[in-house]
Structures are given as structure tokens and as C-alpha cells.
Scaffold this active site. Sequence first.
Site, PDB file in Angstrom:
ATOM      1  N   ASP A  71     -28.151  -6.196  -6.104  1.00  0.00           N
ATOM      2  CA  ASP A  71     -26.919  -6.523  -7.018  1.00  0.00           C
ATOM      3  C   ASP A  71     -26.592  -4.859  -7.316  1.00  0.00           C
ATOM      4  OD1 ASP A  71     -25.159  -7.338  -8.645  1.00  0.00           O
ATOM      5  OD2 ASP A  71     -26.717  -8.222 -10.226  1.00  0.00           O
ATOM      6  N   ASP A  95     -19.890 -11.914 -10.465  1.00  0.00           N
ATOM      7  CA  ASP A  95     -20.018 -12.311 -11.800  1.00  0.00           C
ATOM      8  C   ASP A  95     -18.767 -13.124 -12.115  1.00  0.00           C
ATOM      9  OD1 ASP A  95     -22.534 -11.081 -11.641  1.00  0.00           O
ATOM     10  OD2 ASP A  95     -21.660  -9.362 -12.946  1.00  0.00           O
TER      11      ASP A  95
END
Lengths: 469, 892
Positions: free
Chosen positions: B495, B570
Site C-alpha cells: 500500500d 480508498d
Amino acid sequence: MSCQYHQHLLLPLLLSLLTAGVSSVEVQRPRGVSLSNRQFYEEGKPFTCLDNSATIPFDRVNDDYCDCKDGSDEPGTAACPNGSFYCTNAGFRSSFIPSSRINDGICDCCDTTDEYNSGAACQNTCRELGRKEMESLEKMAEIAKEGYRLKQLLIQEAKRGLEEKKKKLQDIQVTKKDLEDKVEALRTVKETAEQPEKEAKERHLKAWEDQKALIRMEKDMARMAEVFLELDDDGDGFVSVAELLSHSELNPDSDDSFTEAEAQVLLGGVDKVDTVTFEAVWNNIKEKYISEVTTVKTFSRLQEPFSDNDSEQLLQDNCKLYVRESFFTVFDINLEKEISFDFGPNSEFAYLYSQCYELTTSEYIYRLCPFNRVSQKPKYGGSETNLGTWGKWAGPEDNIYSVMKYEHGTGCWQGPNRSTTVKLTCGKETVVTSTSEPSRCEYLMEFISPAICQEPSSLESYFHEHQEL
Amino acid sequence: MAPVVVLWLAMCLGGTWAVDKGNFKTCDQSAFCKRQRALKPGESPYRALLETMELTNTRLTLQLINDNNKVRLLLELYRLQGNITRVKINELKPLKPRYEVPDVLIREPPTEPLSLLSQDENGVVLSLGAESQRVIVSARPFRLDIMEGREVLMSLNSRGLLAFEHLRMRKDTFSYKVTSTVAKLICCCHPTGPSAVSLDFSLPGVEHVYGIPEHADTLRLKTTDNGDPYRLYNLDVFQYELYNPMALYGAVPVMLAHNTQRTTGIFWLNAAETWVDISSNTAGKTVFGKMLDYVQGSSETPQTDVRWISESGIIDVFIMLGPKPKDVFSQYASLTGTQSFPPLTSLGYHQCRWNYNDQEDVKSVDAGFDEHDIPYDFIWLDIEHTDGKRYFTWDTHKFATPKEMLQGLMDKKRKMVAIVDPHIKVDSNYKIHNEIRSRGFYIKNKDGGDYEGWCWPGSAGYPDFTRIDMRDWWASMFAYDQYEGSMENLYTWNDMNEPSVFNGPEVTMHKDAMHGAWEHRDLHNTYGFYVQMATAEGLIKRSGGVERPFVLTRAFFAGSQRYGAVWTGDNAAEWDHLKISIPMCLSLGLVGISFCGADVGGFFKSPSTELLVRWYQTGAYQPFFRAHAHLDTPRREPWLFGPENTALIREAVRQRYTLLPYWYQQFYQAHRTGQPVMRPLWVEYPQDPATFTLDDEFLIGKDLLVHPVTEEGARGVTAYLPGKDEVWFDVHTFQRHNGAQNLYIPVTMSSIPVFQRGGSIIPRKLRVRRSSTCMEHDPYTLFVALNSQVTQMGELYIDDGHTFNYEKEEFIHRRLSFANNILSSLNLAPDAKFTTQSWIERIVILGASKPSKITLKAAESQVEFEFDASMSVLTLRKPGMNSGADWTVTLQ
């Protein structure tokens, strides 16, 4: 293709060593069929699906192809998506597992019967599990029995306590009335006494200095009352060592920890003090004490200087009376509140009121004060966080007292206000056994108490029900 | 720096839901974009100097001169194998070398001979080989036209927007105004002056362009005349907004142009910040206006004009000439490689949350799946599992015995993914940091010290993944004896690899940070690509090269498909975010990245139960199927919303598992050929304009059409079923529908409209178990969907599901066909060796008529069957042949 599933392995059923009195029988039935269903599977006769959706030749039972909509033709294979397999688990509890767990290489039935063709090396653990369960059930039964006995004591105690409290409330209300009358009387006397004082102004001026001291004293008394109320977290009318410890500023020496011993010294060597004793130890506390609220109410009603001795004395009396009166008012309110709580069908939870229970984890000290609040404090410094104040009993309908809910704690960023669910289980002691935060700002606490214990007889029947075979 | 930190914190703590656009640059705030965009179409100042032309067997080179400043450029033109033309433009004599993107192409693309057809003082004509394709180089002004017959397929610099800011000494730096504070903060001193490059492409006859992910926008790209260009600059965008051209986490500079006749592609190989302008001469026209043009014989053909602007580097562009969509996919795959072949298990369901609190939590969630009989393959741990955000470590209290936890999962044939981000905590007690520092592997700031930025662990360094020695070292950290607590069922998630730098400009790295001799500016968009590359390499190496890796990344670039999966970052628990997951993953599929998914349920905020269920139903039919949730949201494991919703979610997940054989086969195809797994309808129906702008339905492979319910409170959906000769079967009811129609389908909460194409054969495993590995040896059910055509086709691919042994021919690949009432299984790979226990337990023939007898040739035995006349469904009971065997089944 795999045809090895055609055989209907007939299980010789092992006699449970645990249950005496069951006669030794060998029940023949297709693999995966429960005892109660075996009547539907008659060797050699057409099989009708248990939902009546179809009738098939018996050799299609457990032939590894799903013919019935309800999966009942394949109790012993994984062919039906909705089938279930019966683990006999001799020596332990029998159970059903989804038929998708048959021959998946993972041992599910303790008797290993689900893995008959997967190569998984399963060990029969039923007896071991049975023994363990037996032990744990016995232990539970013992706990339940003792817990239930304790619960009866708690109920009696609660009954007495409730009567006492009701009486005390009555008494307080009477005393309060008396005090109010007295204050009124004194006020009248004071006012009368003030009359001549007006005629002696020079004396007033001389006495002014004394008067200021008096005002200070009166303010001090008022502050003392405030502090007492603040310190008395659980409202039991006593300030305890534990309650004092939450005020680290009172630490007499400059070292890191404020110990119980140090707190005890501040309280004059005892564990807790009532209002009267508190007056005696007030000097130990007042210099360092930092209030929890920003504005301190004062009980001062004096606006002008007084001077003569009589009125000084009167004033002092008046003031003390007033302070005591306010104490009583607080007790009055607390008692009324306490009496109105739902402490369970027999008030068995009443003993938890005004108590607090702590659990220390690697990072935090959790504190449960039943019917009041739950809080969390970092172990190594930092301020306390409110994880919720008493909300309600929140167990399932048939067991509402098994869960407590504390709500409206400190808010979370972009999240809800913190709240805590307290699950109660039966035990001899009263103790918090675990805390967790399964979801952000939603805490879960496990709490043991005798008050939740059920009558052992009902548990015994549960115990027997689960000892099939 | 401090004010930026405050700004960032304010952004986070403010808790507003929209992205703070003020934190991200518009074209106007990006100096080079503004400068370049200020150039308007007109006559190009560039002229080709034909006398400098050199033509070898493999390439043509030619100098270009800018008549305004006399700076010369070098044009290189290659004809590449597979109908691709490569155009490279660089400064003839740059002050210092300009960055050319390495490592993205799988090899130096093989060329084919170029031949000169004609030449005069106006230009040259070169043959591109077959199909009478030619490229015309015009000299004055310079332009390139690629033609087929009399038709222009694509023109370069036809609008005169070729621009090449040559490197120069600082004294000669031309002045430009820095207008905004943000720009001042971000913009820095280019040591050799501005270095942007730009080029325009005209696409006659094209009204539909696609690709250039990642943007939260419609599948069909919009014209950008009235707003910002599409931006390609990998950024950690907090709470991104939908339907706009803002940059997101990844960048693939590949655009596809499509009309009913032809599909072409443009691959702009540049890793610097890039902006793409799109305009169209028909964009503003109404349908009536277009019709009027047609009736009046208006001469103007539709045309789309595209312009690419990059901050630095060179122009290196691959023109993929199709002509069919599948040709463009193969062409692009021949340049950057295909989708890595994922372990079968990674196509199952993934359960993630920021964060599963501790081992006990993991255990109880794992048990929850069994208790509620919902299959899953992977449980995930986010950053909180580490010891203070030190990757490769475990929190000593919460995850004290990771191997015990992993063994527990392994006992259930399940797996775990733990996060490893590229920001490394600056902490002299942290082994990884010390090693990177002592080896000098950190990215440097312009003064030569280690670059430090702020991220999850606080102050962090960023390893220079562009270095091969760094990547090798990083890969070695995944060895079981290095990564303590790891086991073979632990996989990795990268990430924050844009890279995300909380206190950096636009939440990323300063452009003047140094990767050896190169500025971060030159290669920013490839940072995440390299991180995933090194991580995947680590997972391969730890098994001695035996096991296929699984690595999820948030940032990506062209070529990232070779290293694993991508998710859309996200997102939020909103219906529009559910809807956008379709075009976002479709766009990625078009540019090679097939293994795509969106956080099921939405990352930020808390979904309504209805939204959660619908998202599971949609996610079950998208390539990467993972639920994820923000730390601050309430728990949302599938069983927390009452038995009814648990059942709905269970059913959606089970549908996924029954189709795993088909998914696996699609990924095998994607790996072999570069065809996308999740496809827009136009890819299979390129001549049907009704398919060109569909954002709410898609194909998996070519045989399954999915129109998930993505509207709140929906009572029905209208699905477009393409193909006037096609028929489509509802996979749940077996109802047959004709193609080339808009079909209204009434829906309930349990509906997931999915259709199987008539003419196809799809293998499924109907015995859904608790994880995909548990289903390994289970039998197959074949679904044969008949249409009016003579032959129905399908495939069956089987291997061990997790090793590279398929590269050693250890697999089964069968062609299933049904023609003249004979269903047969033919070996597509006679040399391949693999055996399976699995067998054919059932054959379901949709749209069938009732036979009198069915025989299986292998055994010369009769096969029992059932016939449902109301739905024309014929079910063959337990034919029983091994999945790897030759067999025929005859219907009489």
C-alpha cells in the site's frame, strides 16, 4: 471416475463410556445419517427424499450424486450443496456438519468419520474431548452451584440493604427537615443579633479582619464539600483510597507513583473517610487538590462584613449546618437513584452498585463501575477516557440481565461515541476477565459475577441433554 | 515543511467527505501543463530534415528542427512485430541524457523491416508491411500520418502541438510565472530548466476513446475542452471524488480508440507527471445535429484529437494498429507482458479490515466463516499488525505467535496477507532501516542526504526501488529466515507506494528527490510498479522459484500486470462508488491489468445493509474480490446483519466459488494472450455502437454477461444483451433471451443478473467448500448453452493451482465442444502432463430438446438424464468421466 463412494459403511456405534445405563447396540444406517433419521433409510427399499421431492432407488443414497433438493439422499458425501452429515462422535457430543466438510482434508468430527476418503490423518479425539468437556462441565456445575449459593446471599443482603436504605432515606429526609428548621431558627437569631451590631460601627471595622478570615473559612468549608462530592466517584458517601488515587496531583512526594499507602496517609491512615472524618483530613488535601470542574460553586451567602462574636459564632454554625445540609441533599438524591435502579429480579446485582472493578492490560487500565461508568486509562500516563455511562440491561429477551450496555462515552473522530457492552457470566468471584475493542470505539468486557448464576438444576438438565449416546 | 503537515492534518481531521481539491494541482497550477496547454493548434515550428534521413533494416532516423530556436531533435521510427509502430523523439544533443523508462517493456521489441515506398522534397512514404499500411513523413511542417489504403488511421503533430523543451543551462532558463502558492510549494528548481514534452494525435473516424487509468470516471473518456485534462500522476488521494479527471493512485499511459471498423491504441511510455487532453469535433453535437450532418452530406467526419503532455523524459510512443480489440490487447501484451497467472486461491474471497486486532480476533473471524458456512480463502492484516509500523515485524502483544496463527489458517487450507509498505521507519533499532541506510539504498534528497518524509511510522525513508540491487535485497527480506513469523501461506500487500508522503507536495515525494542520477520527477509513476515487482520477486524467491506469488498493490504503471493484483484504493461506502467500480476495473482491464477489484462495502464510512449486500453481489463477479473497511467504521463481517442478509452474502460468495474454474481459465487465457478477464461489451461486439458507453454491465471472458444491481432500492435493471445472432441464458433460471435487446429484469435482494452466452460451455464446481483449496479434487458440472449455431465451445483448464509447474507443461487443457448432438472433450495440449482426481459429475444443456438416449463413448455406457420441458433443460446424471480424459457423449 470415482466409484468408491457406493459402499454404505455401516458404523458400529461405540458405547459411550461416559453415560452409564445405555445398552450396547449396533445401529446400522447409511453414512452420515443421524440416529433419529435412520428409520427413513431402509436398506433395499426406495428412498423418499425427506422433503418428499422425489423417490429414488436405495442404491442412489450416498452414491455421490445429489438427487434430492434437500440433500437428504447424500448424508454421507459432499454431493449436495445443502446436505448435512451426522458425526456420531461416540464419547463426546454428536453433531451435524455441512456435507461440504466431508473429505475436504480437514478433520471436523472428533470421531474422524467425516474424512473417510481424503487421506487426512485425523485422530479420534472424542474421548479426550468428552473427558475435557465433562471436567469443564463439572467445574462449571461446581461454580454454578457455589455461585448460586452466593447469589442467594446477595439477594438476602440486597433485601436488607434496600430496607435499610429506604429507612435511611426516610431518616435523612427527617434529619434534613430538622436541619432546615434549625437553619431557619438560627437565621432568625442571627438577624436579631445583627440588630445591635448596626449600632456599633467602629467595632465592625475592627472585626473586619476576623471576618475576612471567617469568610475564607466558610469558603473553605464549601470547597471541602465540593471536593468531597467530586472525590466520591461512586457516591457511596465515603472517599476511598482508590478514589483519591485518581488525583495524582495529591501525590505528596515528587516521585512518579502515587501509592495507596501515600493516599492512606492523606486519609488519616484509614481506607475511607465519611464526611465527618473528611473534615479532619481536609487540610492534607486542600492545598494540592485540583478540581475536576472548572468553576467551583460556593455556598457563600455572605455579602457584607459582620463583626460581633455572637454573629461570628452564629455564622459559623449556620455555615456548617448548611454544608451538612447539602451533603444530605446529595445522599438523598443518591439513595433515591439507587433505590430506583433495576438490580435484577431479586436485586441480586445491587451489591455491584458503588463498586468498581479493574483490569490491567498491556496498554490500559480498564475500570468498570457497574451502574455508573466504564473507563480506560493508559497504563503509562495520559488522561482517562470515558467508555460509556450506564445505559441499560441489554441481554436477549430470555436473559436480559446477561448483558450490560454503557453508552455515550467520549466521542471518536469520524466515529460514534464510545460504548461498552459488558457480558456477564456465572462465577464465584466478581471480576472483569477481559476487554476488547472488536470495532472501533465499541468495547466488549467480560465480567464474572455470582449474581448471574442460574439455579444448578437447570444446568444439570442442560448437561444431560448434551450427553447423547 | 511544518505548515504542510498542519495542512495535511487539517485535511484529515476536518472529516469532510469530499477530496480537498486544494491539495492537488490543476493543470493551471502545474507549471509545465499550463505552459504547454497555452500552445494552441496551428502550424508546427518543427521541420523534418529529410537529408538527415537514415533508413536501416530496423529503423528510420531523421532530424527535426524547431525553426524558432534551431534546436534539433532526433526522430526514430520503428516498425515492430505484430502491427505496432514505435515513434521516438529525443533531443539530438541533449545537455545531459534525458530519462528513458527502463524495465517496463519486457524486452527490446523485435522489429520488422521498413521499406521506402517513395520520397520527394515534401516527405517520404514508408511501407508498414501488410494491409497496404503506410506511414507518411511530411517535412514542412513535420507530421506523421499512418494510413491503410486511402484511410488515415492516425496522424501525429497534425495540429502542430509537438513541443520539446530542450535542456539548457540555468542562465538561459526561460521565465514563467508561478502563479499560486501551491505551485510555489511544489514547483522546484529544475537544474537544467523546464523539460516538458508534448505531442498531439488525431484519430479520424473515432468518437470513442478509453483507457489511461486510473481515474474515477466513466469507461468512455470525456472531452476535456471545458476542464482539466486527465492527469496521470500517482497520488494518495484522500476520499477521492467521482467523475472527474483527477489523478489517482496509479497510471497506465495507454489509450484505446475505437469505432465500428477498427480499434487502435497509443502507448505513451513516459513515467513523469502526464496530462492528456481529449477533444472531439462531435462532442457538442446532439443526435439531431449529427443526423442533420448526415442528411446534408456534411463533409466533416467525426474525429477525436488527443494530446499528451509530460513533464520530462522523451517522447516514446507505441502505436498499436489493431485492427480488432483483441489485436490491440496482444500488441500491448507483446510490449509490457501479460497478467501474471495468480494462484487459484487468490481468486476466492478475501476478508480484510483495518484492522483485525489480534490473533484472537483473527481466530474468531475465521471461526465465524465456518459457523456461518461462508467460504473464504484469505484473511488480511493491515498496518496495525506490525510493531509500530515497522514492516516485516509483528506487534509483540497482539500478534505474539504469528506462526501459530498462520498454522491455524493452514490447517483450514486458508491463507493470510500482511501489509508491507515501502516507507521505512527511521529507527536505529530497526533492522530493515539500518540495512537500507548502511547500504545506501534510500532515495536521496537533492543535497545527497537520505530523503525523509512523514508517513504511518512517523519519520520514514523510502528505499530506491528503481535500483536492481535494492530490489534484490528487498526480495531477500521475504525469505522465511529473514521475515520472522512468516510462512508459506503468508502473502503480501503493498500500500502507499505512490509513494504516499504525508508532508510532501500533493501527499507524495518531492520531485527533486534523487534516484541516483535521476530526479524523482522523471520516474515518479513507476515507483509503485517497482515496489510490487521487488515484492513479487521476494515471494517467488522464498519458495525457491516454485510458488506463484500474490501481491496486491495500490500504485501501478504500465507493466504492473506482471506482478499481481490492483485495487481501486480508498473508496467510500456509497452507491456511486459501487457503480464506479465497474468502469474503473474495465479501464484497467483494457490496458492489461486484469486482476482488479474495489473494496467491497466501501473503505470510508459505513454501508447500509442493502449497499453491503449489493456490493458483495457485484464484487463476486469482479476479478479481485475483497471486502475492506476503515479503522473507524463499525465491524461488518458478513454475518453481522441478520440471518437474511448473511444468507444473501453467503449465496453471492458461493456463486463466486462455483465459478472458480471459469475464472481460473480466464486468468490462464489473460496470462497467455493478454486478453482482459473483465471486459467491456464492445470488446466482443466491436461493431455494435450500443455497447460503446455501457458503464453498468460487463463480460467475464466472452461467455458471461453480468449486470449487477447497483441502484439503491432497485426493483429491476435493464441489461443490454448484445449480438443479434446471440442468445443469452439467465444462469439462475435458465430462461433464454434473444440478443440485441434491452432486457428489463425484475430484481429482488437476492438477484444478481448474470447470463451465459448461447454457444458456450462453462465448467463449474457446484460443491462449494470452505476454501478453494478444499475444492481441488471436486467434480465439475458443465453448463452447455445452445444457440442456433452449429458448434458450442468451451474450455477446461486444470493444474495444481499454485506453482509455476504449468510452465513445464504440467496442466490439463481441454477443448469442450458440442456439435451435431455430440459433446466431446479434446486435448488442447497433448504434450502436457497432469493428472487430476476430478471428474464430470453432471452436464446441464440449456436450450435442449429431449433425446431418447444418451451414450458415453469412453465406457460405451448409457447416461441417465432428466429433461425439464418447461425450460428446455437437459441434465445428464453422473456421466463420471475423468476431467482430463478424452470422451464423447452422444445424444440420440
